[in-house]
Design a protein around this motif. Structure first.
Motif, mmCIF file in Angstrom:
data_model
loop_
_atom_site.group_PDB
_atom_site.id
_atom_site.type_symbol
_atom_site.label_atom_id
_atom_site.label_comp_id
_atom_site.label_asym_id
_atom_site.label_seq_id
_atom_site.Cartn_x
_atom_site.Cartn_y
_atom_site.Cartn_z
ATOM 1 N N THR A 311 4.696 -128.965 -19.689
ATOM 2 C CA THR A 311 4.798 -127.539 -19.369
ATOM 3 C C THR A 311 4.027 -126.689 -20.372
ATOM 4 O O THR A 311 3.363 -125.713 -20.007
ATOM 5 C CB THR A 311 6.272 -127.108 -19.338
ATOM 6 O OG1 THR A 311 6.976 -127.909 -18.393
ATOM 7 C CG2 THR A 311 6.412 -125.646 -18.957
ATOM 8 N N VAL A 312 4.113 -127.070 -21.642
ATOM 9 C CA VAL A 312 3.345 -126.349 -22.668
ATOM 10 C C VAL A 312 1.853 -126.470 -22.389
ATOM 11 O O VAL A 312 1.098 -125.496 -22.475
ATOM 12 C CB VAL A 312 3.689 -126.879 -24.074
ATOM 13 C CG1 VAL A 312 2.709 -126.333 -25.110
ATOM 14 C CG2 VAL A 312 5.106 -126.494 -24.453
ATOM 15 N N GLY A 313 1.405 -127.688 -22.028
ATOM 16 C CA GLY A 313 -0.012 -127.879 -21.719
ATOM 17 C C GLY A 313 -0.457 -127.046 -20.528
ATOM 18 O O GLY A 313 -1.545 -126.460 -20.540
ATOM 19 N N TYR A 314 0.384 -126.964 -19.511
ATOM 20 C CA TYR A 314 0.027 -126.204 -18.317
ATOM 21 C C TYR A 314 -0.029 -124.705 -18.612
ATOM 22 O O TYR A 314 -0.985 -124.023 -18.225
ATOM 23 C CB TYR A 314 1.036 -126.487 -17.209
ATOM 24 C CG TYR A 314 0.868 -125.601 -16.006
ATOM 25 C CD1 TYR A 314 -0.128 -125.850 -15.069
ATOM 26 C CD2 TYR A 314 1.703 -124.499 -15.805
ATOM 27 C CE1 TYR A 314 -0.296 -125.022 -13.967
ATOM 28 C CE2 TYR A 314 1.536 -123.678 -14.697
ATOM 29 C CZ TYR A 314 0.539 -123.944 -13.790
ATOM 30 O OH TYR A 314 0.366 -123.126 -12.703
ATOM 31 N N THR A 315 0.987 -124.194 -19.305
ATOM 32 C CA THR A 315 1.027 -122.753 -19.566
ATOM 33 C C THR A 315 -0.097 -122.316 -20.502
ATOM 34 O O THR A 315 -0.605 -121.199 -20.385
ATOM 35 C CB THR A 315 2.384 -122.362 -20.161
ATOM 36 O OG1 THR A 315 2.671 -123.173 -21.311
ATOM 37 C CG2 THR A 315 3.498 -122.550 -19.141
ATOM 38 N N LYS A 316 -0.503 -123.201 -21.407
ATOM 39 C CA LYS A 316 -1.631 -122.836 -22.268
ATOM 40 C C LYS A 316 -2.945 -122.879 -21.496
ATOM 41 O O LYS A 316 -3.835 -122.044 -21.698
ATOM 42 C CB LYS A 316 -1.703 -123.770 -23.476
ATOM 43 C CG LYS A 316 -2.739 -123.317 -24.502
ATOM 44 C CD LYS A 316 -2.671 -124.112 -25.783
ATOM 45 C CE LYS A 316 -3.663 -123.562 -26.807
ATOM 46 N NZ LYS A 316 -3.613 -124.328 -28.075
ATOM 47 N N ALA A 317 -3.080 -123.846 -20.590
ATOM 48 C CA ALA A 317 -4.303 -123.926 -19.783
ATOM 49 C C ALA A 317 -4.457 -122.709 -18.882
ATOM 50 O O ALA A 317 -5.579 -122.332 -18.519
ATOM 51 C CB ALA A 317 -4.275 -125.206 -18.943
ATOM 52 N N GLN A 318 -3.327 -122.063 -18.539
ATOM 53 C CA GLN A 318 -3.391 -120.856 -17.717
ATOM 54 C C GLN A 318 -4.129 -119.719 -18.418
ATOM 55 O O GLN A 318 -4.625 -118.800 -17.767
ATOM 56 C CB GLN A 318 -1.967 -120.387 -17.380
ATOM 57 C CG GLN A 318 -1.223 -121.305 -16.419
ATOM 58 C CD GLN A 318 -1.507 -120.972 -14.984
ATOM 59 O OE1 GLN A 318 -2.603 -121.216 -14.477
ATOM 60 N NE2 GLN A 318 -0.533 -120.393 -14.315
ATOM 61 N N LEU A 319 -4.191 -119.769 -19.749
ATOM 62 C CA LEU A 319 -4.856 -118.708 -20.516
ATOM 63 C C LEU A 319 -6.376 -118.818 -20.472
ATOM 64 O O LEU A 319 -7.075 -117.870 -20.836
ATOM 65 C CB LEU A 319 -4.391 -118.740 -21.975
ATOM 66 C CG LEU A 319 -2.886 -118.511 -22.230
ATOM 67 C CD1 LEU A 319 -2.545 -118.793 -23.682
ATOM 68 C CD2 LEU A 319 -2.503 -117.088 -21.853
ATOM 69 N N TYR A 320 -6.899 -119.960 -20.036
ATOM 70 C CA TYR A 320 -8.340 -120.201 -20.069
ATOM 71 C C TYR A 320 -8.953 -119.976 -18.684
ATOM 72 O O TYR A 320 -8.248 -119.992 -17.676
ATOM 73 C CB TYR A 320 -8.631 -121.615 -20.561
ATOM 74 C CG TYR A 320 -8.226 -121.843 -22.008
ATOM 75 C CD1 TYR A 320 -9.110 -121.578 -23.035
ATOM 76 C CD2 TYR A 320 -6.946 -122.301 -22.320
ATOM 77 C CE1 TYR A 320 -8.743 -121.771 -24.353
ATOM 78 C CE2 TYR A 320 -6.576 -122.498 -23.642
ATOM 79 C CZ TYR A 320 -7.478 -122.230 -24.658
ATOM 80 O OH TYR A 320 -7.114 -122.410 -25.960
ATOM 81 N N PRO A 321 -10.286 -119.807 -18.626
ATOM 82 C CA PRO A 321 -10.931 -119.567 -17.327
ATOM 83 C C PRO A 321 -10.764 -120.752 -16.380
ATOM 84 O O PRO A 321 -10.695 -121.906 -16.814
ATOM 85 C CB PRO A 321 -12.410 -119.362 -17.698
ATOM 86 C CG PRO A 321 -12.401 -119.016 -19.143
ATOM 87 C CD PRO A 321 -11.245 -119.721 -19.749
ATOM 88 N N ALA A 322 -10.710 -120.447 -15.103
ATOM 89 C CA ALA A 322 -10.612 -121.477 -14.066
ATOM 90 C C ALA A 322 -11.932 -121.554 -13.313
ATOM 91 O O ALA A 322 -12.471 -120.530 -12.876
ATOM 92 C CB ALA A 322 -9.474 -121.155 -13.102
ATOM 93 N N LEU A 323 -12.483 -122.759 -13.187
ATOM 94 C CA LEU A 323 -13.729 -122.979 -12.469
ATOM 95 C C LEU A 323 -13.398 -123.428 -11.048
ATOM 96 O O LEU A 323 -12.761 -124.463 -10.846
ATOM 97 C CB LEU A 323 -14.588 -124.041 -13.158
ATOM 98 C CG LEU A 323 -15.831 -124.509 -12.373
ATOM 99 C CD1 LEU A 323 -16.802 -123.358 -12.164
ATOM 100 C CD2 LEU A 323 -16.501 -125.674 -13.088
ATOM 101 N N THR A 324 -13.829 -122.642 -10.072
ATOM 102 C CA THR A 324 -13.571 -122.955 -8.668
ATOM 103 C C THR A 324 -14.910 -123.087 -7.939
ATOM 104 O O THR A 324 -15.783 -122.217 -8.060
ATOM 105 C CB THR A 324 -12.729 -121.862 -8.002
ATOM 106 O OG1 THR A 324 -11.511 -121.696 -8.730
ATOM 107 C CG2 THR A 324 -12.394 -122.242 -6.563
ATOM 108 N N ILE A 325 -15.063 -124.168 -7.208
ATOM 109 C CA ILE A 325 -16.275 -124.425 -6.425
ATOM 110 C C ILE A 325 -15.882 -124.407 -4.952
ATOM 111 O O ILE A 325 -14.936 -125.106 -4.547
ATOM 112 C CB ILE A 325 -16.903 -125.777 -6.791
ATOM 113 C CG1 ILE A 325 -17.265 -125.792 -8.287
ATOM 114 C CG2 ILE A 325 -18.124 -126.072 -5.934
ATOM 115 C CD1 ILE A 325 -17.724 -127.134 -8.782
ATOM 116 N N THR A 326 -16.577 -123.612 -4.172
ATOM 117 C CA THR A 326 -16.247 -123.449 -2.762
ATOM 118 C C THR A 326 -17.492 -123.696 -1.921
ATOM 119 O O THR A 326 -18.588 -123.218 -2.256
ATOM 120 C CB THR A 326 -15.709 -122.033 -2.474
ATOM 121 O OG1 THR A 326 -14.567 -121.801 -3.290
ATOM 122 C CG2 THR A 326 -15.316 -121.880 -1.012
ATOM 123 N N ALA A 327 -17.332 -124.423 -0.837
ATOM 124 C CA ALA A 327 -18.429 -124.685 0.110
ATOM 125 C C ALA A 327 -17.912 -124.433 1.520
ATOM 126 O O ALA A 327 -16.753 -124.732 1.831
ATOM 127 C CB ALA A 327 -18.924 -126.115 -0.023
#
Length: 475
Positions: A311-327
């Protein structure tokens, strides 16, 4: 000839490769299990023994046929166990969903739209001039695929959390079963004790009836006073008053065992006599370190830390940018007749983007801080659970060993008082003992026999508690 794609695609590929390399790095550091200075043996253990009764299946530990039948029913039909099994199924479904986190989200869409612009608008005039129509239609059939790169381990943390939750649900079921098995066994032994005490009370009533009749004969002969008759009568009423008390306690215990076995309240079949029930070997408590692997509640506390780390790893990752690729790709046309004309109606788009949280960053940071605090709580709870487990085993070992000595003394006392009661009745009939001596002997014998049954029950319960405390009962 170069095999690399054109320059824009080459840059995109290199960028994606760099980002995926970052994914190998975890944004948070896991907290390991605390190292506890566990003793080599329990303080109440007479000898150091690595063997433990926890390795015995409950069928091998409880050998009474009637008790085994009760346990068979309870381990299948007990409602608390059924709820625990449903919790496992729910956690398993969540785990399956979490394992699909790396897959892209795909949608299929088909639609038809029509638009009639104003005749006085630029679109309306252009439509009328170029197409000779007052409205335009659009036919669309497209598939869309969207994928989020797990750069910061967010998806991996969710998967680890779901796995730990699933394993926790399994340990919870084991913990419930150990508790149910212990409760059924202790209730069964308590029922045997009540049967024994009821038989003692009835036997004492019959004995006092005989004494009362003889005292009444002596009163008519003028050998004793009315006070003697009254005191013997009081002794008889005291013993008789225990009979309905034990009968009611038996009914309550039978109902409780029926509910534990998952059936409507009713009678319970039992076999054997309490004083003849064989006591399992109590010395095999094992070593404290073994509790970390055998006790389900300790294992659950350990898995709780795994969940907290994820849970700590997930909540900290939420603070960083998310890369989304859409086609997206499919068929598109403004006339139905050319909708499926290939390849003219084919279209395709692809784009990727980084999304950085801004205004909600304060809320995300608060979630991260709360997850860290919760993780510290799980560490403390793990320490406490281990201490409680060691204490429960130590207490059960001490009680099981000391009740053996108490029971031996109580057995000798019952034998002596039975002889004393027999002799008092003989002497009373010969006029060599008073009615007070007879009453005292009978009263002492009654209390000692009731106490002996209670001690035997306590000894059996201590062995059951030891079996549960070391982690036995779920096999």
């Amino acid at each position: 000839m170069s095999i690399l794609p054109p320059t824009p695609w080459r840059r995109l590929a290199l960028g994606l490769a760099s980002l995926l390399l970052v994914a190998a790095c975890k944004v948070s550091k896991d907290v390991p299990l605390p190292t506890l200075p566990l003793p080599a043996t329990y303080r109440t253990a007479s000898t150091a023994d690595t063997n433990s009764v926890a390795s015995l299946p409950w069928r091998s530990f409880f050998t009474e046929p009637a008790l085994q039948q009760l346990l068979d029913s309870a381990t299948v039909r007990n409602n608390d166990l059924q709820l625990a099994i449903q919790n496992i199924a729910s956690a398993q479904a969540t785990l399956r969903q979490a394992r699909l986190g790396y897959l892209p989200a795909a949608t299929l869409q088909a639609g038809v739209t029509t638009n009639r612009p104003s005749s006085n608008s630029l679109n309306g005039i252009s439509l009328s001039q170029f197409l000779g129509s007052r409205h335009i239609e659009d036919y669309n059939l497209a598939a869309s695929v969207s994928w989020e790169a797990d750069i910061w381990g967010k998806i991996r943390s969710r998967k680890q959390e779901a796995l730990a939750a699933y394993l926790q649900s399994q340990e919870a079921r084991k913990a419930v079963q150990t508790q149910v098995v212990a409760q059924v066994a202790q209730g069964y032994y308590n029922l045997l004790m009540l049967d024994t005490q009821l038989a003692v009370a009835r036997r004492n009533v019959a004995l006092t009836d005989s004494t009362l009749r003889f005292t009444q004969l002596q009163f008519r002969a003028g050998q004793v006073t009315a006070l003697a008759v009254q005191q013997v009568e009081v002794q008889r009423l005291t013993a008789a008053g225990l009979v309905p008390q034990f009968e009611q306690a038996i009914t309550v215990q039978e109902d409780a065992l029926s509910i534990l076995a998952g059936r409507l309240p009713g009678g319970i079949t039992r076999s054997g006599n309490l004083l003849r029930v064989q006591v399992p070997v109590v010395a095999a408590g094992g070593v404290p370190a073994a509790l970390l692997a055998r006790r389900p509640d300790v294992r659950s506390a350990e898995l709780a830390l795994d969940r907290a780390n994820a849970t700590v790893g997930y909540t900290k990752a939420q603070l960083y940018p998310a890369l989304t690729i859409t086609a997206q790709g499919g068929l598109n046309a403004f006339q139905a007749s050319t909708w499926f004309s290939l390849p003219a109606s084919l279209f395709g788009t692809a784009f990727g983007g980084l999304t950085q949280p801004l205004f909600q960053r304060g809320a995300l940071r608060t979630q991260y801080q709360q997850a860290q605090i919760e993780r510290e709580r799980t560490v403390i709870e793990f320490r406490q659970q281990v201490l409680v487990a060691v204490g429960e085993v130590s207490d059960a070992l001490g009680q099981a060993q000391r009740t053996q000595t108490q029971q031996a003394l109580a057995t000798e006392r019952v034998r002596t008082l039975r002889e004393a009661t027999k002799n008092a009745n003989l002497l009373f009939g010969s006029g060599l003992a008073s009615y007070l001596e007879v009453i005292t002997a009978q009263s002492n014998a009654l209390q000692s026999e009731l106490e002996l049954a209670s001690l035997k029950r306590t000894q059996l319960e201590a062995n059951v508690e030891l079996y549960r405390a070391v982690g036995g009962g779920w096999q």
